[in-house]
Design an enzyme around this catalytic site. Structure first.
Site, PDB file in Angstrom:
ATOM      1  CE  LYS A  17      -4.391   1.119   0.074  1.00 63.46           C
ATOM      2  NZ  LYS A  17      -5.587   0.416  -0.419  1.00 63.46           N
ATOM      3  CG  ASP A  42      -7.286   3.458  -1.108  1.00 68.31           C
ATOM      4  OD1 ASP A  42      -7.804   2.342  -0.969  1.00 68.31           O
ATOM      5  OD2 ASP A  42      -7.316   4.310  -0.195  1.00 68.31           O
TER       6      ASP A  42
HETATM    7  P1  NDP Z   1     -12.836   7.761  -3.332  1.00 65.58           P
HETATM    8  O1  NDP Z   1     -11.761   8.738  -3.134  1.00 65.58           O
HETATM    9  O2  NDP Z   1     -13.345   7.492  -4.693  1.00 65.58           O
HETATM   10  O3  NDP Z   1     -14.093   8.114  -2.410  1.00 65.58           O
HETATM   11  C1  NDP Z   1     -13.954   8.282  -1.039  1.00 65.58           C
HETATM   12  C2  NDP Z   1     -15.286   8.706  -0.457  1.00 65.58           C
HETATM   13  O4  NDP Z   1     -15.198   8.715   0.965  1.00 65.58           O
HETATM   14  C3  NDP Z   1     -15.687  10.103  -0.865  1.00 65.58           C
HETATM   15  O5  NDP Z   1     -17.094  10.181  -0.851  1.00 65.58           O
HETATM   16  C4  NDP Z   1     -15.082  10.962   0.232  1.00 65.58           C
HETATM   17  O6  NDP Z   1     -15.724  12.218   0.396  1.00 65.58           O
HETATM   18  C5  NDP Z   1     -15.339  10.064   1.431  1.00 65.58           C
HETATM   19  N1  NDP Z   1     -14.343  10.276   2.473  1.00 65.58           N
HETATM   20  C6  NDP Z   1     -13.000  10.163   2.360  1.00 65.58           C
HETATM   21  N2  NDP Z   1     -12.398  10.433   3.520  1.00 65.58           N
HETATM   22  C7  NDP Z   1     -13.385  10.737   4.388  1.00 65.58           C
HETATM   23  C8  NDP Z   1     -13.411  11.102   5.751  1.00 65.58           C
HETATM   24  N3  NDP Z   1     -12.290  11.208   6.465  1.00 65.58           N
HETATM   25  N4  NDP Z   1     -14.626  11.307   6.323  1.00 65.58           N
HETATM   26  C9  NDP Z   1     -15.768  11.201   5.607  1.00 65.58           C
HETATM   27  N5  NDP Z   1     -15.809  10.863   4.310  1.00 65.58           N
HETATM   28  C10 NDP Z   1     -14.631  10.628   3.721  1.00 65.58           C
HETATM   29  O7  NDP Z   1     -12.277   6.401  -2.659  1.00 65.58           O
HETATM   30  P2  NDP Z   1     -12.763   4.905  -2.893  1.00 65.58           P
HETATM   31  O8  NDP Z   1     -14.226   4.857  -3.118  1.00 65.58           O
HETATM   32  O9  NDP Z   1     -11.845   4.292  -3.864  1.00 65.58           O
HETATM   33  O10 NDP Z   1     -12.403   4.247  -1.474  1.00 65.58           O
HETATM   34  C11 NDP Z   1     -13.338   4.224  -0.382  1.00 65.58           C
HETATM   35  C12 NDP Z   1     -12.926   3.161   0.609  1.00 65.58           C
HETATM   36  O11 NDP Z   1     -12.886   1.868  -0.033  1.00 65.58           O
HETATM   37  C13 NDP Z   1     -11.532   3.326   1.223  1.00 65.58           C
HETATM   38  O12 NDP Z   1     -11.550   2.803   2.542  1.00 65.58           O
HETATM   39  C14 NDP Z   1     -10.656   2.436   0.346  1.00 65.58           C
HETATM   40  O13 NDP Z   1      -9.483   2.010   1.017  1.00 65.58           O
HETATM   41  C15 NDP Z   1     -11.618   1.261   0.135  1.00 65.58           C
HETATM   42  N6  NDP Z   1     -11.330   0.409  -1.010  1.00 65.58           N
HETATM   43  C16 NDP Z   1     -11.276   0.933  -2.285  1.00 65.58           C
HETATM   44  C17 NDP Z   1     -11.055   0.099  -3.350  1.00 65.58           C
HETATM   45  C18 NDP Z   1     -11.106   0.597  -4.761  1.00 65.58           C
HETATM   46  O14 NDP Z   1     -11.097  -0.255  -5.680  1.00 65.58           O
HETATM   47  N7  NDP Z   1     -11.188   1.888  -5.012  1.00 65.58           N
HETATM   48  C19 NDP Z   1     -10.791  -1.339  -3.160  1.00 65.58           C
HETATM   49  C20 NDP Z   1     -10.976  -1.798  -1.817  1.00 65.58           C
HETATM   50  C21 NDP Z   1     -11.213  -0.940  -0.793  1.00 65.58           C
HETATM   51  P3  NDP Z   1     -15.209  13.512  -0.435  1.00 65.58           P
HETATM   52  O15 NDP Z   1     -15.675  13.314  -1.849  1.00 65.58           O
HETATM   53  O16 NDP Z   1     -15.848  14.672   0.245  1.00 65.58           O
HETATM   54  O17 NDP Z   1     -13.719  13.501  -0.314  1.00 65.58           O
END
Ligand code: NDP
Length: 449
Positions: free
Chosen positions: A130, A170
């Protein structure tokens, strides 16, 4: 003759905390896994004698570097970049890159550690890593993001490769960032290989990669429900997040006839009592991935209240899908969720649920799946992207969706096989033990390295 020793959760965690001071997220992830693995390795002493758990919690290496770039005003900016190469016992290091101001070593070590078990569960030959940076893409112009990605990759490129370490996206790293980084990697190395996944379809990306994590999470929930003779149709669902994972979890729920009531972002959440349909979801996808604005705009557009600064767990529902970030669902949120008719949780994010909140669900014998099982679909399709790149071919949507579906069904079966206890399935136990054995056996086979 090696001396025997008593391994307890307390002594193991005390040692881990001493060696990794202040890394609370890493401690949390290791504790969750060790709670199940310590009794297991005590039962199978070959693992304990070889100190597999001690070796598994120490990354192979950590690379930390300065990332220096210039903003649009000509100011010099400095960020910190990381890559944690955690374990390559069963394949090249594999795991995402996160760009977010909160990124630090504790967060990346927890994510890299979880990735060991997740990647193993997919059955594909992928080790675990990571990385990322404390860079905030929000509010930056495209050109600033490009310059940052190029500077980041200039150093990272020395440590990765298609058979060494294959990063992906991510939080904060989507198609745009992967494209800039892949372009820079190609320029620096003068080779076109599948060294990053999540690429554009025109240059070696896999179909359904962007959908894979969200779709996979819903397939996993579908399997959990099926196991207790239930299904998704008509279920009231609460989702947190509105990024990549949340968007496609929502889409699959809608396609399968469930009702999506909420989505959230870092500014608050929206509750749409009529349900978010495909048209409304497209509005959200455009808002978050093209316009890069707050969900407050959705509330304005559809004349709904915007719940600023809040999380959606008090909205009555049957199923919950935390898909935003770590520790976003605590014990009190778990109690809020457990209103009449609540069935369970499938994690889309990594470690969104605290250990205490997991206990609330498990004590009530509700469904609960950890991210390492239910969000493994993303890395699984990344693994398939690596295979397609090696073969210099690409599979169709149908082929890939069938493979993804089968991988999620298989992970579910593995969890049931290793996590059944008196008729209740402890999916956390199942995922930890099933993910552990393959990696541990490979490490045993290599001897003391
Ligand atoms: P994105 O950046 O596409 O989306 C993240 C989302 O979470 C956004 O809506 C963001 O809001 C919100 N967010 C981020 N940080 C915070 C916070 N501290 N408090 C509240 N809301 C928050 O990321 P992903 O969808 O790719 O990832 C989301 C989760 O899934 C993570 O935990 C990641 O590790 C996990 N994951 C992702 C994978 C992937 O294929 N992408 C695979 C496996 C797991 P805003 O738009 O306002 O920033």
């Amino acid at each position: 003759m090696a001396t025997s020793y008593e391994l307890t959760l307390e002594s193991f965690m005390a040692g881990l905390k001493r060696r990794n001071p202040g890394e609370t997220e890493f401690h949390q992830a290791v504790e969750e896994v060790s709670t199940y693995l310590i009794p297991y390795v005590t039962k199978y002493p070959q693992y304990q004698t070889a100190r597999i758990l001690e070796r598994l919690t120490e990354p192979d290496r950590i690379i930390v570097f300065r990332v220096c770039w210039e903003d649009d005003q000509g100011n010099v900016r400095v960020n910190r970049g990381y890559r944690v190469q955690f374990n390559n016992a069963i394949g090249p290091y594999k795991g995402g890159l996160r760009f977010h101001p909160s990124v630090n070593l504790s967060i990346l070590k927890f994510l890299g550690f979880e990735q060991i078990f997740k990647n193993s569960l997919t059955t594909l030959p992928m080790g675990a890593g990571k990385g990322g940076a404390d860079f905030n893409p929000k509010g930056k112009s495209d050109r600033e993001v490009m310059r940052f990605c190029q500077a980041f990759m200039t150093e990272l490129s020395k440590h990765i490769g298609e058979n060494i370490d294959v990063p992906a996206g991510d939080i904060g790293v989507g198609a745009r960032e992967i494209s800039y980084m892949f372009g820079q990697y190609k320029r620096l190395t003068n080779e076109f290989t599948g060294t990053l996944t999540g690429k554009g379809l025109e240059f070696g990306g896999s179909k359904i990669r962007k959908e894979a994590t969200g779709f996979g999470c819903i397939y996993f929930m579908q399997e959990m429900l099926k196991h207790q003779s239930d299904d998704l149709a008509g279920k009231a669902c609460v989702i947190s997040g509105s990024g990549n994972v949340a968007q496609y979890a929502a889409l699959k729920l809608i396609q399968l006839g469930a009702k999506v009531l909420t989505m959230s972002d870092s500014t608050g959440f929206i509750h749409d009592p009529d349900g978010i349909n495909e048209e409304k979801l497209n509005f959200i996808i455009d808002l978050k991935t093209v316009k890069r604005q707050s969900l407050a705009e959705y509330a304005k557009h559809y004349k709904l209240e915007f719940h600023e600064g809040k999380r959606p767990w008090a909205v009555p529902c049957q199923l919950a899908f935390p898909c935003a970030t770590q520790n976003e669902l605590d014990e009190n949120n778990a109690k809020d969720l457990m209103q009449k008719g609540f069935i369970g949780v499938a994690e889309g994010a990594n470690m969104p649920t605290t250990i205490q909140a997991i206990k609330v669900f498990q004590n009530a014998k509700l469904l609960f799946s950890p991210g390492k099982a239910s969000n493994a679909g993303g890395v699984a399709v990344s693994g398939l992207e690596m295979t397609q790149n090696s073969l210099r071919m690409s599979w169709s949507n149908e082929e890939l969706e069938t493979r993804l579906r089968n991988i999620m069904i298989n992970i579910h079966e593995e969890c049931v096989a290793h996590g059944s206890e008196d008729g209740y399935i402890d999916y956390v136990k199942g995922a930890n033990i099933a993910g552990f054995t393959k990696v541990a056996n490979a490490m045993l086979a290599y001897g003391v390295i």
